[in-house]
Scaffold this motif. Structure first.
Motif, PDB file in Angstrom:
ATOM      1  N   ASN A  13     -45.374   9.903   1.450  1.00 22.28           N
ATOM      2  CA  ASN A  13     -45.274  10.149   0.010  1.00 22.28           C
ATOM      3  C   ASN A  13     -45.293  11.642  -0.295  1.00 22.28           C
ATOM      4  O   ASN A  13     -44.555  12.122  -1.167  1.00 22.28           O
ATOM      5  CB  ASN A  13     -46.417   9.451  -0.723  1.00 22.28           C
ATOM      6  CG  ASN A  13     -46.267   7.937  -0.731  1.00 22.28           C
ATOM      7  OD1 ASN A  13     -45.161   7.419  -0.570  1.00 22.28           O
ATOM      8  ND2 ASN A  13     -47.367   7.226  -0.909  1.00 22.28           N
ATOM      9  N   VAL A  14     -46.130  12.387   0.423  1.00 23.84           N
ATOM     10  CA  VAL A  14     -46.169  13.843   0.237  1.00 23.84           C
ATOM     11  C   VAL A  14     -44.823  14.449   0.621  1.00 23.84           C
ATOM     12  O   VAL A  14     -44.273  15.299  -0.094  1.00 23.84           O
ATOM     13  CB  VAL A  14     -47.304  14.469   1.072  1.00 23.84           C
ATOM     14  CG1 VAL A  14     -47.200  15.991   1.058  1.00 23.84           C
ATOM     15  CG2 VAL A  14     -48.667  14.037   0.540  1.00 23.84           C
ATOM     16  N   TYR A  15     -44.275  14.008   1.750  1.00 24.99           N
ATOM     17  CA  TYR A  15     -42.993  14.563   2.201  1.00 24.99           C
ATOM     18  C   TYR A  15     -41.876  14.286   1.190  1.00 24.99           C
ATOM     19  O   TYR A  15     -41.067  15.172   0.874  1.00 24.99           O
ATOM     20  CB  TYR A  15     -42.602  13.991   3.565  1.00 24.99           C
ATOM     21  CG  TYR A  15     -41.219  14.435   3.977  1.00 24.99           C
ATOM     22  CD1 TYR A  15     -40.999  15.731   4.427  1.00 24.99           C
ATOM     23  CD2 TYR A  15     -40.123  13.580   3.858  1.00 24.99           C
ATOM     24  CE1 TYR A  15     -39.725  16.168   4.763  1.00 24.99           C
ATOM     25  CE2 TYR A  15     -38.851  14.001   4.192  1.00 24.99           C
ATOM     26  CZ  TYR A  15     -38.657  15.298   4.647  1.00 24.99           C
ATOM     27  OH  TYR A  15     -37.395  15.728   4.963  1.00 24.99           O
ATOM     28  N   LYS A  16     -41.809  13.060   0.686  1.00 29.59           N
ATOM     29  CA  LYS A  16     -40.755  12.717  -0.277  1.00 29.59           C
ATOM     30  C   LYS A  16     -40.832  13.609  -1.512  1.00 29.59           C
ATOM     31  O   LYS A  16     -39.802  14.023  -2.060  1.00 29.59           O
ATOM     32  CB  LYS A  16     -40.881  11.243  -0.676  1.00 29.59           C
ATOM     33  CG  LYS A  16     -40.519  10.274   0.440  1.00 29.59           C
ATOM     34  CD  LYS A  16     -40.834   8.837   0.030  1.00 29.59           C
ATOM     35  CE  LYS A  16     -40.602   7.876   1.190  1.00 29.59           C
ATOM     36  NZ  LYS A  16     -40.977   6.479   0.839  1.00 29.59           N
ATOM     37  N   HIS A  17     -42.051  13.910  -1.945  1.00 30.49           N
ATOM     38  CA  HIS A  17     -42.211  14.789  -3.104  1.00 30.49           C
ATOM     39  C   HIS A  17     -41.697  16.193  -2.785  1.00 30.49           C
ATOM     40  O   HIS A  17     -40.944  16.781  -3.575  1.00 30.49           O
ATOM     41  CB  HIS A  17     -43.683  14.843  -3.512  1.00 30.49           C
ATOM     42  CG  HIS A  17     -43.949  15.748  -4.675  1.00 30.49           C
ATOM     43  ND1 HIS A  17     -43.815  15.335  -5.983  1.00 30.49           N
ATOM     44  CD2 HIS A  17     -44.322  17.056  -4.731  1.00 30.49           C
ATOM     45  CE1 HIS A  17     -44.092  16.339  -6.794  1.00 30.49           C
ATOM     46  NE2 HIS A  17     -44.411  17.400  -6.062  1.00 30.49           N
ATOM     47  N   LEU A  18     -42.076  16.728  -1.634  1.00 29.47           N
ATOM     48  CA  LEU A  18     -41.695  18.097  -1.282  1.00 29.47           C
ATOM     49  C   LEU A  18     -40.195  18.226  -1.050  1.00 29.47           C
ATOM     50  O   LEU A  18     -39.599  19.264  -1.349  1.00 29.47           O
ATOM     51  CB  LEU A  18     -42.453  18.540  -0.031  1.00 29.47           C
ATOM     52  CG  LEU A  18     -43.965  18.720  -0.194  1.00 29.47           C
ATOM     53  CD1 LEU A  18     -44.611  19.006   1.147  1.00 29.47           C
ATOM     54  CD2 LEU A  18     -44.271  19.839  -1.177  1.00 29.47           C
ATOM     55  N   ARG A  19     -39.590  17.184  -0.516  1.00 30.10           N
ATOM     56  CA  ARG A  19     -38.155  17.254  -0.251  1.00 30.10           C
ATOM     57  C   ARG A  19     -37.354  17.357  -1.546  1.00 30.10           C
ATOM     58  O   ARG A  19     -36.236  17.903  -1.557  1.00 30.10           O
ATOM     59  CB  ARG A  19     -37.714  16.018   0.544  1.00 30.10           C
ATOM     60  CG  ARG A  19     -36.240  16.064   0.908  1.00 30.10           C
ATOM     61  CD  ARG A  19     -35.787  14.865   1.699  1.00 30.10           C
ATOM     62  NE  ARG A  19     -34.332  14.890   1.833  1.00 30.10           N
ATOM     63  CZ  ARG A  19     -33.627  14.006   2.508  1.00 30.10           C
ATOM     64  NH1 ARG A  19     -34.235  13.019   3.133  1.00 30.10           N
ATOM     65  NH2 ARG A  19     -32.309  14.096   2.570  1.00 30.10           N
TER      66      ARG A  19
END
Length: 416
Positions: free
Chosen positions: A157-163
C-alpha cells in the motif's frame, strides 16, 4: 553462441549446473531440464549461460505469478513449484557440506518454512530519476510494478501511494519497516523533509529518520514475540520474514529447555535451578533470539556491531523488564570473551565468521553452539574448523526467503 544443455543439479545463486564439453552455470533452468541457452560470459573454470528455450521441460515448472519476474532482480525461483524449491535448497546445502565442509553423514531434519508469498515486513525501494521500485538484476535500472508478491499488504500500500505521486530529488532509497506501524528511513544526500512530513501527515507512515539526522514521529515499530514485545527501528536489524523468525526462536527455546531438563544440576553443563550459566549471542541484533531465552540463562551477553540494533535491544529489554541481558557494541573479533560460557548462538552475515572469532569460540569451548547461517558455502567452510572439537548434531533448512535462492541454515553442535 547457443548451447544445448541438460541441467543436472541446482547451484547457490539461482543457477543450474550442466556439463557439456565443459562446465556451465545456467540461469532459468530446473534440474533434469534440457534447454537451449545463450552463452553470457566465459570464466576461467566455467561458462555462464541463460535459458532461451526449453527442449525438455520439468514437471515442476510453472508460470511465474509476478508479471515482472525475470526483469526485477528480487526473485529467482517463481517459475518452480514451491515444494521443489525446498528440495533444491536442501540439495544445495547438502552439496556444500559434502564438498566444502567434508561432511559425509549429514543429520538433516525436516525443512522449516512458512507462507511462500506476502512474508516480508521490511523492504527498501530504490529511486532513480523520479521512478521508485526495485533494481533490475545486475543494474541500476528501476523496475516498477503494481504490487510485489513477497511484501505484506501494508508495504504494498505504501509503494502504490509513492508510485502515484511526484518524488522530490535527493532521495536515493527509502526503507520501510511494518509491524504495528510503518516507519521509514530516507537515504540520500539531500532529503526534502517537507516530503517526509507530508507522508507522516497523510498517515502513510507513522515515523521517519533520514541520513542527515532528521526524524519525526515514531522511531520504531513493534512486533509480537510470544508474550514479549520486540521493537525495531528502520536502521536496526530486522529479520524481514518475521513469522518464520518466531518459529526459529521457538525452536531454539525448545532445544535449550530440553538441554536443561536433561542436565539439571550437571557440573559440566553449569545448570542449576533450571537455568544455564551464560549464553553468548554473537551478531545478536536487538535480541532477536536472546530475548525469549532470558528465562533459561543466568546471564546473556549480546555482541552486535550495529549501533541502531543496540539501541533497539536496550529498549526491548526495558519494555520486557529483562535484566540479565547485556549488549556490547563491538565486533566479535574485538570483543573480549569471558572465561566460560554454557552456550553460544552465532548468526553471522553472508561472509561467515572470521578465523579469529572461530578461534575464540574454540578456546571458550562451550558445550553447545547454535549456528544460524545465510550462506551454505561460508557455513560449510566454518564448520570444517569446528568439527574436530564438535559433533554436528542437527542441520535444518530454514526457508526464510521463498521464491529466491537465499536460504537460512539452522545447525546445532555438541562438544565431543
Amino acid at each position: 553462441m547457443i548451447a544445448n544443455l541438460k541441467v543436472i543439479a541446482p547451484l547457490y545463486g539461482g543457477m543450474g549446473l550442466a556439463r557439456e564439453d565443459g562446465t556451465y552455470f545456467v540461469k532459468g533452468a530446473i534440474p533434469e531440464e534440457t534447454v537451449e541457452a545463450r552463452v553470457v560470459e566465459k570464466k576461467r573454470d566455467y561458462t555462464v549461460a541463460e535459458t532461451v528455450s526449453l527442449v525438455q521441460s520439468s514437471p515442476f515448472r510453472i508460470d511465474p505469478p509476478c508479471p515482472v519476474f525475470g526483469q526485477c532482480g528480487g526473485c529467482h525461483y517463481q517459475f518452480i513449484e514451491y515444494d521443489k524449491q525446498l528440495i533444491m535448497k536442501q540439495e544445495i546445502i547438502c552439496d556444500c557440506l559434502k564438498r566444502i565442509g567434508k561432511q559425509s553423514d549429514i543429520p538433516f531434519e525436516d525443512a522449516l518454512f512458512g507462507e511462500p508469498f506476502g512474508y516480508r515486513k521490511r523492504a527498501q525501494f530504490k529511486i532513480v530519476n523520479g521512478l521508485i521500485g526495485f533494481f533490475r538484476e545486475n543494474s541500476h535500472e528501476i523496475i516498477q510494478f503494481n504490487e510485489c508478491l513477497l511484501l505484506c499488504d501494508e508495504l504494498n500500500n505504501v509503494y502504490k501511494h509513492l508510485r502515484n505521486i511526484d518524488l522530490p530529488p535527493g532521495i536515493r532509497d527509502i526503507t520501510f519497516t511494518s509491524g504495528d506501524s510503518v516507519v521509514a528511513h530516507f537515504g540520500g544526500s539531500s532529503i526534502d523533509e517537507s516530503f517526509c512530513q507530508m507522508l507522516l501527515s497523510d498517515n502513510i507512515i507513522h515515523g521517519y529518520t533520514t541520513d542527515d539526522g532528521k526524524k519525526n514521529g515514531l522511531e520504531y515499530s513493534r512486533f509480537p514475540m510470544g508474550n514479549l514485545q520486540y521493537t525495531a527501528s528502520s536502521q536496526g536489524f530486522l529479520q524481514s520474514n518475521w513469522a518464520l523468525n518466531i518459529k526459529i526462536a521457538e525452536f531454539i527455546y525448545e532445544s535449550y529447555t530440553s538441554i536443561i531438563a536433561g542436565n539439571e544440576m550437571s557440573e559440566h553443563e553449569n545448570v542449576s535451578k533450571g537455568k544455564m550459566k551464560r549464553l553468548i549471542d554473537i551478531f545478536g541484533g536487538a535480541g532477536n533470539f536472546s530475548l525469549s531465552l532470558s528465562s533459561l540463562f543466568k546471564e546473556i551477553l549480546i555482541i552486535e556491531e550495529n549501533g541502531y540494533s543496540i539501541t533497539d535491544g536496550i529498549r526491548n529489554t526495558q519494555l520486557n523488564n529483562i535484566r540479565n541481558i547485556e549488549f556490547h557494541h563491538s565486533t566479535s573479533d574485538d570483543f573480549r570473551f569471558p572465561g566460560t560460557a554454557s552456550a553460544i548462538i552465532v548468526d553471522p552475515p553472508r561472509v561467515g565468521m572470521t578465523n579469529r572469532t572461530i578461534e575464540k569460540i574454540r578456546k571458550l569451548a562451550p558445550q553447545h553452539i547454535f549456528y544460524i547461517s545465510c550462506n551454505p558455502a561460508t557455513f560449510s567452510r566454518d564448520i570444517l574448523k569446528l568439527t574436530d572439537m564438535y559433533n554436528l548434531s542437527t542441520v535444518r533448512l530454514i526457508d526464510m526467503f521463498p521464491q529466491t535462492y537465499h536460504c537460512e541454515i539452522f545447525s546445532r553442535f555438541e562438544l565431543k
